[in-house]
Design an enzyme around this catalytic site. Sequence first.
Site, PDB file in Angstrom:
ATOM      1  N   THR A 194       0.005 -26.732 -21.535  1.00  0.00           N
ATOM      2  CA  THR A 194      -0.984 -26.224 -20.588  1.00  0.00           C
ATOM      3  C   THR A 194      -0.376 -25.213 -19.619  1.00  0.00           C
ATOM      4  OG1 THR A 194      -2.631 -26.842 -18.922  1.00  0.00           O
ATOM      5  CG2 THR A 194      -0.644 -28.176 -19.000  1.00  0.00           C
ATOM      6  N   ARG A 195      -1.235 -24.279 -19.164  1.00  0.00           N
ATOM      7  CA  ARG A 195      -0.830 -23.332 -18.118  1.00  0.00           C
ATOM      8  C   ARG A 195      -1.820 -23.402 -16.969  1.00  0.00           C
ATOM      9  NH1 ARG A 195      -4.580 -19.359 -20.394  1.00  0.00           N
ATOM     10  NH2 ARG A 195      -4.792 -18.405 -18.347  1.00  0.00           N
ATOM     11  N   HIS A 199      -7.809 -31.296 -15.037  1.00  0.00           N
ATOM     12  CA  HIS A 199      -8.928 -31.970 -14.378  1.00  0.00           C
ATOM     13  C   HIS A 199      -9.296 -33.188 -15.218  1.00  0.00           C
ATOM     14  CE1 HIS A 199      -8.956 -28.625 -11.693  1.00  0.00           C
ATOM     15  NE2 HIS A 199      -9.082 -27.776 -12.702  1.00  0.00           N
ATOM     16  N   GLY A 287      -6.144 -26.440 -28.889  1.00  0.00           N
ATOM     17  CA  GLY A 287      -7.519 -26.407 -28.405  1.00  0.00           C
ATOM     18  C   GLY A 287      -8.307 -25.215 -28.905  1.00  0.00           C
ATOM     19  N   ARG A 288      -9.479 -25.079 -28.319  1.00  0.00           N
ATOM     20  CA  ARG A 288     -10.323 -23.925 -28.569  1.00  0.00           C
ATOM     21  C   ARG A 288      -9.639 -22.739 -27.886  1.00  0.00           C
ATOM     22  NH1 ARG A 288     -14.104 -20.984 -26.285  1.00  0.00           N
ATOM     23  NH2 ARG A 288     -15.937 -20.427 -27.529  1.00  0.00           N
ATOM     24  N   HIS A 290      -6.700 -21.301 -28.156  1.00  0.00           N
ATOM     25  CA  HIS A 290      -5.351 -21.636 -27.686  1.00  0.00           C
ATOM     26  C   HIS A 290      -4.590 -20.356 -27.282  1.00  0.00           C
ATOM     27  CE1 HIS A 290      -1.808 -24.397 -27.738  1.00  0.00           C
ATOM     28  NE2 HIS A 290      -1.164 -23.247 -27.863  1.00  0.00           N
ATOM     29  N   ARG A 447       7.899   9.890  -7.037  1.00  0.00           N
ATOM     30  CA  ARG A 447       6.555   9.438  -6.621  1.00  0.00           C
ATOM     31  C   ARG A 447       6.340   7.992  -7.069  1.00  0.00           C
ATOM     32  NH1 ARG A 447       2.705  13.958  -5.428  1.00  0.00           N
ATOM     33  NH2 ARG A 447       3.593  15.889  -6.205  1.00  0.00           N
TER      34      ARG A 447
HETATM   35  S1  PPS Z   1       2.878  10.329  -3.616  1.00  0.00           S
HETATM   36  O1  PPS Z   1       2.651  11.285  -4.733  1.00  0.00           O
HETATM   37  O2  PPS Z   1       1.849   9.305  -3.621  1.00  0.00           O
HETATM   38  O3  PPS Z   1       4.228   9.779  -3.651  1.00  0.00           O
HETATM   39  O4  PPS Z   1       2.707  11.192  -2.288  1.00  0.00           O
HETATM   40  P1  PPS Z   1       2.641  10.664  -0.777  1.00  0.00           P
HETATM   41  O5  PPS Z   1       3.749   9.729  -0.493  1.00  0.00           O
HETATM   42  O6  PPS Z   1       1.268  10.185  -0.490  1.00  0.00           O
HETATM   43  O7  PPS Z   1       2.948  11.951   0.047  1.00  0.00           O
HETATM   44  C1  PPS Z   1       2.030  12.951   0.111  1.00  0.00           C
HETATM   45  C2  PPS Z   1       2.207  13.740   1.403  1.00  0.00           C
HETATM   46  O8  PPS Z   1       3.361  14.538   1.323  1.00  0.00           O
HETATM   47  C3  PPS Z   1       3.060  15.921   1.622  1.00  0.00           C
HETATM   48  N1  PPS Z   1       3.585  16.713   0.499  1.00  0.00           N
HETATM   49  C4  PPS Z   1       3.123  16.748  -0.783  1.00  0.00           C
HETATM   50  N2  PPS Z   1       2.051  16.183  -1.395  1.00  0.00           N
HETATM   51  C5  PPS Z   1       1.858  16.416  -2.705  1.00  0.00           C
HETATM   52  N3  PPS Z   1       2.681  17.167  -3.454  1.00  0.00           N
HETATM   53  C6  PPS Z   1       3.774  17.759  -2.897  1.00  0.00           C
HETATM   54  N4  PPS Z   1       4.605  18.475  -3.637  1.00  0.00           N
HETATM   55  C7  PPS Z   1       4.024  17.558  -1.520  1.00  0.00           C
HETATM   56  N5  PPS Z   1       4.994  17.964  -0.667  1.00  0.00           N
HETATM   57  C8  PPS Z   1       4.705  17.431   0.540  1.00  0.00           C
HETATM   58  C9  PPS Z   1       1.582  16.004   1.856  1.00  0.00           C
HETATM   59  O9  PPS Z   1       1.446  16.236   3.217  1.00  0.00           O
HETATM   60  C10 PPS Z   1       1.020  14.623   1.548  1.00  0.00           C
HETATM   61  O10 PPS Z   1       0.312  14.074   2.634  1.00  0.00           O
HETATM   62  P2  PPS Z   1      -1.251  13.718   2.608  1.00  0.00           P
HETATM   63  O11 PPS Z   1      -1.403  12.730   3.718  1.00  0.00           O
HETATM   64  O12 PPS Z   1      -1.586  13.113   1.272  1.00  0.00           O
HETATM   65  O13 PPS Z   1      -1.917  15.006   2.847  1.00  0.00           O
END
Ligand code: PPS
Length: 568
Positions: A194-195, A199, A287-288, A290, A447
């Site tokens: 079981t996981r 009951h 069981g059913r 599984h 990213r």
């Molecule tokens: S990510 O892709 O989710 O890791 O980006 P994030 O950490 O949200 O960072 C985005 C903010 O960094 C600024 N910025 C850029 N954004 C997109 N592409 C590039 N190359 C880049 N360089 C700098 C930008 O101000 C983003 O801020 P927000 O608040 O989204 O406008």
Amino acid sequence: MQLKNLAPIPELYVSYESAQKLKVEAGELSSWDLTPRQICDLELLMNGGFNPLKGFLSEEDYDSVVENMRLADGSLWPMPITLDVSEKFAEGIETGQDIALRDQEGVILATMTVTDKWVPNKAREAEKVFGADDSAHPAVNYLHNHAGTVYLGGPITGIQQPVHYDFRARRDTPNELRATFRKLGWRRVVAFQTRNPLHRAHQELTFRAAKEAQANLLIHPIVGLTKPGDVDHFTRVRCYEAVLDKYPGSTTTMSLLNLAMRMAGPREAVWHGLIRANHGCTHFIVGRDHAGPGKNSAGEDFYGPYDAQELFKEYKDEIGIEMVPFKHMVYVQERAQYEPADEIEDGVTVLNISGTELRRRLSEGLEIPDWFSFPEVVRELRRTRPPRAQQGFTVFFTGFSGSGKSTIANALMVKLMEMGGRPVTLLDGDIVRKNLSSELGFSKEHRDLNIRRIGYVASEITKNGGIAICAPIAPYSATRRAVREEIEQYGAFVEIHVATSLEECERRDRKGLYKLAREGKIKEFTGISDPYDEPENPELRLDTENVDVDNCAHQVILKLESMGLIAA
Ligand code: PPS
């Protein structure tokens, strides 16, 4: 005479003295830090739970298991037990070489002589083993999105067992269980896999199964890895301990199995049978549905409800354990007892609460009747799963730079703080890049790392009952999905697509970044020179072009209310 099922089974451990020596020598070897799933696999390889395997599968064994459910020598084995590693690690490994396998703290558990190194065809593995190359299947998702790209195979030399600090007295190797059965004089033992929490219906069916098989009963729950979203094993074991008292004295025992399940339905049932046979059991309840993984991406079941029983029947002689098919038990109100559904005459009142209904009642704090479960079990479940309005959760905004994520996230934070009750943390893209990810740029790798860090912090906040509001761009859907999975172990993940069009973001160009990006002065800019995967099924999509910020934040509040996350 010793019964065959109770004679010791081969283990892969070396003697204590050899282990001490090996530990020192292994300091020179290349080391692989095992993933949680690999640690589970290694433990069962070393202690004989996966007998007849002697290590992680070679390429020939792997091909044969994937295609025919058999090792190359013909023995039945339905599940590929493989050591997946990163391409980078694999590059430095030659066949013939020994490597050290370590746990996540760096403790050496085993060495492996690498006989094989290959790049598997994962799509084929998914099709053959799990029935479809569909990432809605948890093991297929693992295969494509978590497992390394290269497999290493070879025999294992076991040095020591992985250390467990929890429920130590309840964990047994196959040989320990065999010895227990021998000592107790249990010749026939039926195992229940079981996981889920048990009951009253489960207690009734397992007790009946044991009576029918004239066997003692082993409750053998999985405490390794189960299906994402399951009740954690700590809670479950406390529940099982309460249920154990409900069986007649000395008929039943419980042991915890550190298996990493794959949710592979029929193949998994055969695998579970082999593992229980290794643990000295003579009978196994199937069981059913599984080890069913739930619905596929078209909303259909991956396997038929009795496919597992069918496949088990086909191989039962080779598995070496007898199947006890699961009877679906339901409660008959007039007679105030559980009975097999197929033996009930028309005209009586049958009561049943499904898993989904149970989760709903727990999450809304509603009554769970005594006929359904034991008060001790319900108490434990309520402690772990308080009503949704008291659980932590994460609101995850995603959208282009300048789409309005931060502004709406700030407004939402203030509204939630006004309501009170739970701590609120805002993980805005800019704040995170200053505090958590200051060294990162905007390549895909960076990213992803940035979003995973945000996901990790949000999951901790969610686990501890707080509200995390995240507002990064998060352009890659696979990464968003990984974060969702991490957080949903602990609470809700509410994805909100701030769907402001690129044209509008560029027109607003609050920070002047779009202009710079167009001029090529900022590279890899999302929407201009870098991709953005639009969310396909977010919990909410916000249109900021015709709606003001306050209204957008209000829509989020309404969504949270409708999900039961904040009291109406
Ligand atoms: S990510 O892709 O989710 O890791 O980006 P994030 O950490 O949200 O960072 C985005 C903010 O960094 C600024 N910025 C850029 N954004 C997109 N592409 C590039 N190359 C880049 N360089 C700098 C930008 O101000 C983003 O801020 P927000 O608040 O989204 O406008």
